[in-house]
Write an enzyme that holds these catalytic residues in place. Structure first.
Site, PDB file in Angstrom:
ATOM      1  N   TYR A  15     -11.063  11.628  13.620  1.00 23.64           N
ATOM      2  CA  TYR A  15     -11.710  12.378  12.543  1.00 23.64           C
ATOM      3  C   TYR A  15     -10.799  13.528  12.143  1.00 23.64           C
ATOM      4  O   TYR A  15     -10.323  14.282  12.990  1.00 23.64           O
ATOM      5  CB  TYR A  15     -13.067  12.916  13.032  1.00 23.64           C
ATOM      6  CG  TYR A  15     -13.727  13.870  12.054  1.00 23.64           C
ATOM      7  CD1 TYR A  15     -13.839  15.226  12.348  1.00 23.64           C
ATOM      8  CD2 TYR A  15     -14.203  13.413  10.820  1.00 23.64           C
ATOM      9  CE1 TYR A  15     -14.423  16.108  11.442  1.00 23.64           C
ATOM     10  CE2 TYR A  15     -14.787  14.285   9.911  1.00 23.64           C
ATOM     11  CZ  TYR A  15     -14.891  15.625  10.221  1.00 23.64           C
ATOM     12  OH  TYR A  15     -15.462  16.499   9.322  1.00 23.64           O
ATOM     13  N   ASP A  51       2.575   2.878   1.309  1.00 24.27           N
ATOM     14  CA  ASP A  51       1.496   3.375   0.438  1.00 24.27           C
ATOM     15  C   ASP A  51       1.280   4.866   0.639  1.00 24.27           C
ATOM     16  O   ASP A  51       0.146   5.325   0.696  1.00 24.27           O
ATOM     17  CB  ASP A  51       0.208   2.579   0.744  1.00 24.27           C
ATOM     18  CG  ASP A  51      -0.782   2.667  -0.415  1.00 24.27           C
ATOM     19  OD1 ASP A  51      -1.948   2.296  -0.239  1.00 24.27           O
ATOM     20  OD2 ASP A  51      -0.372   3.153  -1.495  1.00 24.27           O
ATOM     21  N   ASP A  63      -4.769   5.081   6.535  1.00 19.45           N
ATOM     22  CA  ASP A  63      -4.839   3.874   5.694  1.00 19.45           C
ATOM     23  C   ASP A  63      -3.568   3.043   5.752  1.00 19.45           C
ATOM     24  O   ASP A  63      -2.725   3.088   4.850  1.00 19.45           O
ATOM     25  CB  ASP A  63      -5.139   4.249   4.247  1.00 19.45           C
ATOM     26  CG  ASP A  63      -5.792   3.072   3.531  1.00 19.45           C
ATOM     27  OD1 ASP A  63      -6.483   3.287   2.536  1.00 19.45           O
ATOM     28  OD2 ASP A  63      -5.588   1.946   4.016  1.00 19.45           O
TER      29      ASP A  63
HETATM   30  C1  LIG Z   1      -7.218   7.753   3.597  1.00 15.55           C
HETATM   31  C2  LIG Z   1      -8.594   7.272   3.439  1.00 15.55           C
HETATM   32  O1  LIG Z   1      -8.966   6.215   3.917  1.00 15.55           O
HETATM   33  N1  LIG Z   1      -9.407   8.077   2.715  1.00 15.55           N
HETATM   34  C3  LIG Z   1     -10.718   7.657   2.469  1.00 15.55           C
HETATM   35  C4  LIG Z   1     -11.636   7.906   3.584  1.00 15.55           C
HETATM   36  C5  LIG Z   1     -12.636   8.913   3.182  1.00 15.55           C
HETATM   37  C6  LIG Z   1     -12.991   9.666   4.442  1.00 15.55           C
HETATM   38  N2  LIG Z   1     -11.997   9.296   5.438  1.00 15.55           N
HETATM   39  C7  LIG Z   1     -11.762  10.079   6.612  1.00 15.55           C
HETATM   40  C8  LIG Z   1     -11.125   9.560   7.773  1.00 15.55           C
HETATM   41 CL1  LIG Z   1     -10.617   7.905   7.810  1.00 15.55          CL
HETATM   42  C9  LIG Z   1     -10.906  10.359   8.887  1.00 15.55           C
HETATM   43  N3  LIG Z   1     -11.272  11.660   8.904  1.00 15.55           N
HETATM   44  C10 LIG Z   1     -11.880  12.182   7.818  1.00 15.55           C
HETATM   45  N4  LIG Z   1     -12.340  13.441   7.594  1.00 15.55           N
HETATM   46  C11 LIG Z   1     -12.868  13.454   6.354  1.00 15.55           C
HETATM   47  C12 LIG Z   1     -13.448  14.648   5.760  1.00 15.55           C
HETATM   48  C13 LIG Z   1     -13.584  15.854   6.396  1.00 15.55           C
HETATM   49  N5  LIG Z   1     -14.150  16.695   5.504  1.00 15.55           N
HETATM   50  C14 LIG Z   1     -14.503  18.087   5.717  1.00 15.55           C
HETATM   51  N6  LIG Z   1     -14.382  16.061   4.354  1.00 15.55           N
HETATM   52  C15 LIG Z   1     -13.970  14.806   4.503  1.00 15.55           C
HETATM   53  C16 LIG Z   1     -14.063  13.788   3.415  1.00 15.55           C
HETATM   54  N7  LIG Z   1     -12.766  12.244   5.742  1.00 15.55           N
HETATM   55  C17 LIG Z   1     -12.144  11.441   6.661  1.00 15.55           C
HETATM   56  C18 LIG Z   1     -10.984   8.514   4.845  1.00 15.55           C
END
Ligand SMILES: CC(=O)NC[C@@H]1CCN(c2c(Cl)cnc3[nH]c(-c4cn(C)nc4C)nc23)C1
Length: 286
Positions: free
Chosen positions: A94, A138, A156
């Site tokens: 995360y 990418d 990703d």
């Molecule tokens: C590169 C990719 O796969 N992006 C799309 C996915 C959306 C959330 N994903 C996260 C992934 Cl795969 C891992 N960690 C994350 N943390 C967050 C996030 C934290 N905050 C405060 N707001 C967010 C939003 N998101 C992620 C990835």
């Protein structure tokens, strides 16, 4: 966490939902808490039916094989995965500070010290990947997340492959980051990531990528040709307000000939990087 996630069969009941985080290219992502340890992870949930009719199951297998074997502070960890009758679940690290592209949208451009820090962190992660003969292919703001100290996390790996490779899947999404050799469907090496690093550096400082293009789906055929021609001809104009170091690094990465692009080891020692990251200066020499 690695002890707690020792290889054993995991299932959805081992986790409780914290909140939805957003959408990846294929599927939704949620922050989840592992019930026994309280550890928070990001869980990417993919529908098997979607994967099958998009013929993406082999690409997912490759994403899992590649990302689960990578251990680097600027690469998002894939800790484990499991599936049930209808879905595949990827248990990912995360990233507490979320998606980099949202911060870029808000800030419009980054100051040079911040762009320089991100480019340095990315260069260390790409050097690690290339030593393992992995090309990401990418690298773009949408695939970059931020850790608890605002450090970059490449995520990703859906498009990553073992070098050298030729593209088999049709590309979808923005063409902005695709280097000429990929646009022409030629064989390509890890140097494609150097091109994307140059595009990123330009976008961090200017606020949009140099060869502006719409995504490939929306391009009418003739526009698509013009986008490809622009990328292939490498018509690069760099705004004057950028520092000479920034312009120099961007020019050395956005070379049409992949072999002429600045090597990652030299990127890390470029004045645009060392000027801001105190690398190689007496200050941090042990
Ligand atoms: C590169 C990719 O796969 N992006 C799309 C996915 C959306 C959330 N994903 C996260 C992934 Cl795969 C891992 N960690 C994350 N943390 C967050 C996030 C934290 N905050 C405060 N707001 C967010 C939003 N998101 C992620 C990835």
């Amino acid at each position: 966490i690695s002890r707690a996630l020792m290889p054993r069969e995991w299932c959805l009941d081992d986790f409780e939902l914290v909140r939805p985080l957003g959408k990846g290219q294929f599927g939704r992502v949620y922050s989840m808490r592992e019930r026994r340890t309280g550890f928070v992870v990001a869980m990417k949930v993919l529908l098997k039916s979607e994967l099958l009719n998009a013929n993406m199951e082999h690409q997912l297998r490759r994403e899992i094989d590649i990302q689960s074997n990578l251990k680097h502070k600027h690469i998002l960890r894939l800790d484990t995965f499991f599936h049930d009758e209808s879905r595949v679940y990827l248990v990912l690290e995360y990233a507490p500070q979320g998606e980099l592209y949202k911060q870029l949208q808000k800030a419009r451009t980054f100051p040079e010290w911040r762009a320089s820090k991100y480019i340095y962190e990315l260069a260390t992660a790409l050097a690690y990947l290339h030593r393992k003969h992995v090309i990401h292919r990418d690298i773009k703001p949408e695939n970059l997340l931020l850790g608890c100290n605002g450090e970059i996390k490449i995520s990703d790996f859906g498009w990553s492959v073992h070098a050298p490779s030729s593209r088999r899947n049709t590309m979808c999404g923005t063409l902005d980051y695709i280097p000429p050799e990929m646009v022409e469907g030629q064989w390509h090496s890890s140097h494609v990531d150097l091109w994307s690093l140059g595009i990123l550096c330009y976008e961090f400082l200017v606020g949009h990528p140099p060869f502006e293009s719409k995504t490939v789906e929306t391009e009418a055929d003739n526009d698509r040709e013009s986008t490809f021609r622009r990328i292939a001809k490498v018509e690069l104009t760099i705004p004057d307000h950028l520092s000479d170091d920034a312009k120099d690094l961007i020019r050395k990465l956005l070379q049409r000939n992949p072999d002429q692009r600045l090597a990652l080891e030299r990127v890390m020692l470029h004045p645009f990087i060392t000027r801001h990251n105190g690398i190689g200066s007496s200050k941090n020499r042990s």
